[in-house]
Motif scaffolding. Sequence first.
Motif, PDB file in Angstrom:
ATOM      1  N   ASP A   1      -3.213  -4.291  24.865  1.00  0.00           N
ATOM      2  CA  ASP A   1      -2.769  -2.946  24.341  1.00  0.00           C
ATOM      3  C   ASP A   1      -4.541  -3.679  23.664  1.00  0.00           C
ATOM      4  O   ASP A   1      -4.422  -3.885  22.184  1.00  0.00           O
ATOM      5  CB  ASP A   1      -1.935  -3.055  23.497  1.00  0.00           C
ATOM      6  N   ASP A   2      -5.620  -2.845  24.170  1.00  0.00           N
ATOM      7  CA  ASP A   2      -6.909  -2.864  23.390  1.00  0.00           C
ATOM      8  C   ASP A   2      -6.531  -1.837  21.800  1.00  0.00           C
ATOM      9  O   ASP A   2      -7.467  -1.563  21.530  1.00  0.00           O
ATOM     10  CB  ASP A   2      -7.566  -2.441  24.636  1.00  0.00           C
ATOM     11  N   LYS A   3      -6.051  -0.817  22.293  1.00  0.00           N
ATOM     12  CA  LYS A   3      -6.033   0.689  21.262  1.00  0.00           C
ATOM     13  C   LYS A   3      -5.577  -0.711  19.169  1.00  0.00           C
ATOM     14  O   LYS A   3      -6.418   0.287  18.589  1.00  0.00           O
ATOM     15  CB  LYS A   3      -5.448   1.252  21.416  1.00  0.00           C
ATOM     16  N   TYR A   4      -5.172  -1.138  19.603  1.00  0.00           N
ATOM     17  CA  TYR A   4      -4.917  -1.561  18.180  1.00  0.00           C
ATOM     18  C   TYR A   4      -5.575  -2.860  17.370  1.00  0.00           C
ATOM     19  O   TYR A   4      -5.712  -3.645  18.152  1.00  0.00           O
ATOM     20  CB  TYR A   4      -3.045  -2.726  18.708  1.00  0.00           C
ATOM     21  N   GLU A   5      -5.477  -1.714  15.932  1.00  0.00           N
ATOM     22  CA  GLU A   5      -6.867  -2.787  15.694  1.00  0.00           C
ATOM     23  C   GLU A   5      -6.013  -3.267  14.714  1.00  0.00           C
ATOM     24  O   GLU A   5      -5.546  -2.618  13.183  1.00  0.00           O
ATOM     25  CB  GLU A   5      -8.357  -2.050  15.046  1.00  0.00           C
ATOM     26  N   LEU A   6      -6.625  -5.050  14.162  1.00  0.00           N
ATOM     27  CA  LEU A   6      -6.380  -5.746  13.700  1.00  0.00           C
ATOM     28  C   LEU A   6      -6.891  -5.615  11.355  1.00  0.00           C
ATOM     29  O   LEU A   6      -8.446  -5.507  12.457  1.00  0.00           O
ATOM     30  CB  LEU A   6      -5.737  -6.811  13.114  1.00  0.00           C
ATOM     31  N   CYS A   7      -6.432  -5.115  10.264  1.00  0.00           N
ATOM     32  CA  CYS A   7      -6.967  -5.680   9.136  1.00  0.00           C
ATOM     33  C   CYS A   7      -8.637  -6.337   9.120  1.00  0.00           C
ATOM     34  O   CYS A   7      -9.460  -5.784   9.115  1.00  0.00           O
ATOM     35  CB  CYS A   7      -6.561  -5.481   8.327  1.00  0.00           C
TER      36      CYS A   7
ATOM     37  N   PHE B   1       0.458 -14.133  10.613  1.00  0.00           N
ATOM     38  CA  PHE B   1       1.209 -15.401  10.563  1.00  0.00           C
ATOM     39  C   PHE B   1       1.631 -15.973   9.263  1.00  0.00           C
ATOM     40  O   PHE B   1       1.805 -16.916   9.066  1.00  0.00           O
ATOM     41  CB  PHE B   1       1.026 -16.832  12.055  1.00  0.00           C
ATOM     42  N   ASP B   2       0.720 -15.047   8.398  1.00  0.00           N
ATOM     43  CA  ASP B   2       0.773 -15.201   6.959  1.00  0.00           C
ATOM     44  C   ASP B   2       1.594 -14.158   6.266  1.00  0.00           C
ATOM     45  O   ASP B   2       1.069 -12.976   6.709  1.00  0.00           O
ATOM     46  CB  ASP B   2      -0.769 -15.526   6.399  1.00  0.00           C
ATOM     47  N   TYR B   3       2.334 -14.167   5.205  1.00  0.00           N
ATOM     48  CA  TYR B   3       3.008 -13.165   4.961  1.00  0.00           C
ATOM     49  C   TYR B   3       1.955 -12.186   3.842  1.00  0.00           C
ATOM     50  O   TYR B   3       1.998 -11.141   3.782  1.00  0.00           O
ATOM     51  CB  TYR B   3       4.127 -13.699   4.066  1.00  0.00           C
ATOM     52  N   ASP B   4       1.325 -13.350   3.335  1.00  0.00           N
ATOM     53  CA  ASP B   4       0.355 -12.321   1.722  1.00  0.00           C
ATOM     54  C   ASP B   4      -1.028 -11.259   2.918  1.00  0.00           C
ATOM     55  O   ASP B   4      -1.314 -10.802   2.589  1.00  0.00           O
ATOM     56  CB  ASP B   4      -0.720 -13.368   1.097  1.00  0.00           C
ATOM     57  N   GLN B   5      -0.901 -12.147   4.013  1.00  0.00           N
ATOM     58  CA  GLN B   5      -2.030 -11.279   4.793  1.00  0.00           C
ATOM     59  C   GLN B   5      -2.003 -10.162   5.601  1.00  0.00           C
ATOM     60  O   GLN B   5      -2.678  -8.855   5.268  1.00  0.00           O
ATOM     61  CB  GLN B   5      -2.774 -12.465   5.347  1.00  0.00           C
ATOM     62  N   ALA B   6      -0.925 -10.376   5.919  1.00  0.00           N
ATOM     63  CA  ALA B   6      -0.081  -8.973   7.118  1.00  0.00           C
ATOM     64  C   ALA B   6       0.864  -8.513   5.852  1.00  0.00           C
ATOM     65  O   ALA B   6       0.405  -6.659   5.684  1.00  0.00           O
ATOM     66  CB  ALA B   6       1.495  -9.715   7.184  1.00  0.00           C
ATOM     67  N   LEU B   7       1.071  -8.388   4.717  1.00  0.00           N
ATOM     68  CA  LEU B   7       1.730  -7.408   3.608  1.00  0.00           C
ATOM     69  C   LEU B   7       0.052  -6.406   2.939  1.00  0.00           C
ATOM     70  O   LEU B   7       0.284  -5.378   2.373  1.00  0.00           O
ATOM     71  CB  LEU B   7       2.257  -8.223   2.468  1.00  0.00           C
TER      72      LEU B   7
ATOM     73  N   VAL C   1       2.987  -3.235  11.574  1.00  0.00           N
ATOM     74  CA  VAL C   1       2.384  -4.301  11.171  1.00  0.00           C
ATOM     75  C   VAL C   1       2.953  -5.568  11.474  1.00  0.00           C
ATOM     76  O   VAL C   1       4.459  -5.589  10.080  1.00  0.00           O
ATOM     77  CB  VAL C   1       1.733  -4.554   9.930  1.00  0.00           C
ATOM     78  N   VAL C   2       2.763  -6.468  12.486  1.00  0.00           N
ATOM     79  CA  VAL C   2       3.680  -7.746  12.136  1.00  0.00           C
ATOM     80  C   VAL C   2       3.304  -8.492  11.620  1.00  0.00           C
ATOM     81  O   VAL C   2       2.448  -9.125  12.204  1.00  0.00           O
ATOM     82  CB  VAL C   2       4.378  -7.500  14.168  1.00  0.00           C
ATOM     83  N   VAL C   3       4.192  -9.005  11.345  1.00  0.00           N
ATOM     84  CA  VAL C   3       4.225 -11.336  10.814  1.00  0.00           C
ATOM     85  C   VAL C   3       5.045 -11.730  11.341  1.00  0.00           C
ATOM     86  O   VAL C   3       6.399 -11.905  11.343  1.00  0.00           O
ATOM     87  CB  VAL C   3       4.310 -11.378   9.691  1.00  0.00           C
ATOM     88  N   ALA C   4       4.962 -12.637  12.227  1.00  0.00           N
ATOM     89  CA  ALA C   4       5.746 -14.181  12.484  1.00  0.00           C
ATOM     90  C   ALA C   4       5.457 -15.344  11.943  1.00  0.00           C
ATOM     91  O   ALA C   4       4.236 -15.775  11.626  1.00  0.00           O
ATOM     92  CB  ALA C   4       5.009 -14.240  14.142  1.00  0.00           C
ATOM     93  N   LEU C   5       6.978 -15.609  10.440  1.00  0.00           N
ATOM     94  CA  LEU C   5       6.684 -16.673   9.853  1.00  0.00           C
ATOM     95  C   LEU C   5       7.626 -18.016  10.797  1.00  0.00           C
ATOM     96  O   LEU C   5       8.640 -17.590  10.734  1.00  0.00           O
ATOM     97  CB  LEU C   5       7.382 -16.304   9.290  1.00  0.00           C
ATOM     98  N   TYR C   6       7.119 -19.166  11.297  1.00  0.00           N
ATOM     99  CA  TYR C   6       7.596 -20.263  11.780  1.00  0.00           C
ATOM    100  C   TYR C   6       8.036 -20.711  11.092  1.00  0.00           C
ATOM    101  O   TYR C   6       7.314 -21.494  10.047  1.00  0.00           O
ATOM    102  CB  TYR C   6       6.280 -20.380  12.914  1.00  0.00           C
ATOM    103  N   VAL C   7       9.032 -20.963  10.618  1.00  0.00           N
ATOM    104  CA  VAL C   7       9.872 -21.672   9.945  1.00  0.00           C
ATOM    105  C   VAL C   7       9.475 -23.315  10.604  1.00  0.00           C
ATOM    106  O   VAL C   7      10.482 -24.376   9.212  1.00  0.00           O
ATOM    107  CB  VAL C   7      11.324 -21.323   9.664  1.00  0.00           C
ATOM    108  N   ASP C   8       9.765 -23.668  11.773  1.00  0.00           N
ATOM    109  CA  ASP C   8       9.412 -24.839  11.712  1.00  0.00           C
ATOM    110  C   ASP C   8       7.951 -25.442  12.554  1.00  0.00           C
ATOM    111  O   ASP C   8       8.178 -26.689  12.777  1.00  0.00           O
ATOM    112  CB  ASP C   8      10.442 -25.461  13.265  1.00  0.00           C
TER     113      ASP C   8
END
Length: 700
Positions: free
Chosen positions: A537-543, A562-568, A612-619
């Motif tokens: 999906d090339d239409k989606y743009e990240l900040c 993959f970082d909470y503060d950046q995603a928020l 806006v999706v964020v994946a927080l890997y706990v391991d």
Amino acid sequence: MKKYFQSVLCALLALVFVQNSYAQVLEPSKWEHTTSKKEVNIGDQLDLIFTATIDPDWYLYSSDFDPDCGPMVTTFNFEEDASYELVGGLKAINPIEKFDDIFECNVKIFKKTGVFKQTVKVLSEKINIAGNYEFQVCSDIDGKCIPFDYDFEFDGIKVLAKSTAVEQPAAEKKEEVIKQASEPVIIPDATVDVDTAKTIEKTSIDYSKAENQGPILDPDLVIESERDKSLIWFMIFAFVAGLAALLTPCVFPLIPMTVSFFTGQGKNKGQAIIYGLSIIAIYTIIGSAIAPIMGPETANHLSTEWLPNLIFFLVFVVFAISFFGLFDITLPSSVVNSIDRKADKGGLIGIFFMAFTLVLVSFSCTGPIVGSILVSSAGGEFLKPILGMFAFSLAFAIPFTLFAIFPGWLSNLPKSGGWLNSVKVVLGFVELALAFKFLSIADQAFHWGILDRDINIAIWVVIFTLMGFYLLGKIRLPHDSPLEVISVPRLLMAVGTFTFVIYLIPGLWGAPLKALAGYLPPMYTHDFNIFANKYSDDKYELCEEPMYGDFLHLPHGIQGYFDYDQALACARAQKKPLFIDFTGHGCTNCREMEAVVWSNPEVLKRLKEDYVVVALYVDDKTELPEEQWYTSTYDNKVKKTIGKQNADLQIRRLNNNAQPFYILLGADEKVMVSPVAYDKDVNNFIQFLDEGVKQYKALY
């Protein structure tokens, strides 16, 4: 007639309740009503606000669910009067969705506080607004439900003369208010409707200087049914979890090892029972004690640390080679004689350590399953985690104990046909294949890049192809007896094995292989993927460029963080809700959710367009720069890695350490909808995402 019948029924219910309560009158809710404005002009709109304060352990049914479901919905009846008119319908403000176990349908409720709003338009200088409302409150403790019927009348509303000011076009009025929104927020005058004013007020909040605290979870959003609160049902759930743990790749291959140990060492049935009791005791004692001592994230640490996973990998490879007949695994004679002497004297050290070894080896797979129980223990509960761990270990120990008591279930196969050795060889192939699961977990957590998905699939294709030829008698190993005739069960096993191989082969070119999603390395490790553009999906743009995006990934072409503060920060900038995925490299259920649920086109569309999706890997084991380290207020330990900090965020802010765990967050970091865990029902997940968007639009 229907309304009359309902009134009579409510009166009868109230009478029965009063009689059964020895004339004790309960009023679990207190109501107040007010207006959004005290002074209005003729032609203006204002909100009538009804607020219910609900006693603890009671809840109020809302007004916006199917009235035919069963429970009594809250209804407001307004007396007709020429001084006003209703604008739109009644609005229930942020009720909680719940599945009612008694009526078996979805309802909406309020806890602690319930708010309802009705907009009206003023038509006369002398305004007269009155009516009544009917509602029902129920108890969480003993299941009592009480209907009520109250009257209301609004007074104190001052109606001014009709405004003589030149009417300003609506577009110009909104532009004027928006200009004012850049300054300290000013409540708009009566010419702007209340909803527009609230939208402008909320979107004008500046979060750029705010310090992020982490997700804020209202306890009312954690819906617990009576079944969840019951220790009996909790133990049943733990027992089922113990049975499920037997199907994990690092547990069920240990059953024949148990049989070999007891048949080879001549143990009696009493010692076999002690073996099962030792498993229960070890799990119950260690499982209940580990949380307050080391914290609930220890389970994730042990299940993804490189050293134990490499040890388990080597152990399974050695066991497989032994089952193939290269050598036999035996204890040193001095150790065997020592254990036998202690057994003769009544000592059961060998039995205990056999059970202890089983617990240690299987903990890599069982750790995530018991994680929620460990959280309860760390949170101060005592009886519940002990009983839960007891029930879990009981289910886990029963098959091992039964096979130890009745080893003939495996060893009484006809010796002339070499059946027993064939079983061992087949288990050897299975153990060899499953050994790579442990290597894959360590490889992902530490980003070694030595076992990509296509390499893992290729290894499995070779292993199970050889296993199929072995079942057909085309391959013979050292201890096999000559195979003159292939039995029907053996032929059917060969058919199943080759079918599995054919299923695997498309995976070499990127086929998703959803049934194995939890056991294979993630798709992003695949070198040659002809399906790579399926989810692009090339239409989606990240900040901005995601932090850690060079070694952490999201599935199906989803662009995220993959970082909470950046995603928020990005969610606030794009005015979208934040979808938080607490996940892990070694999380089998996370991969299954991504393969089965996230891949659905409707789910994928919502994740890409609405959130806006964020994946927080706990391991994840990546160590952060020292200036980013901090000491957790939860367990007073220094959090140095990405995984440790994400796990601490989940535990400290959400009181949960299980994965997967999905959260929908608003701009003010408040959780908007009840969190969702492992649930492969696509429709439930779509409803979860849609409700998040609905709540976000209503609140922000």
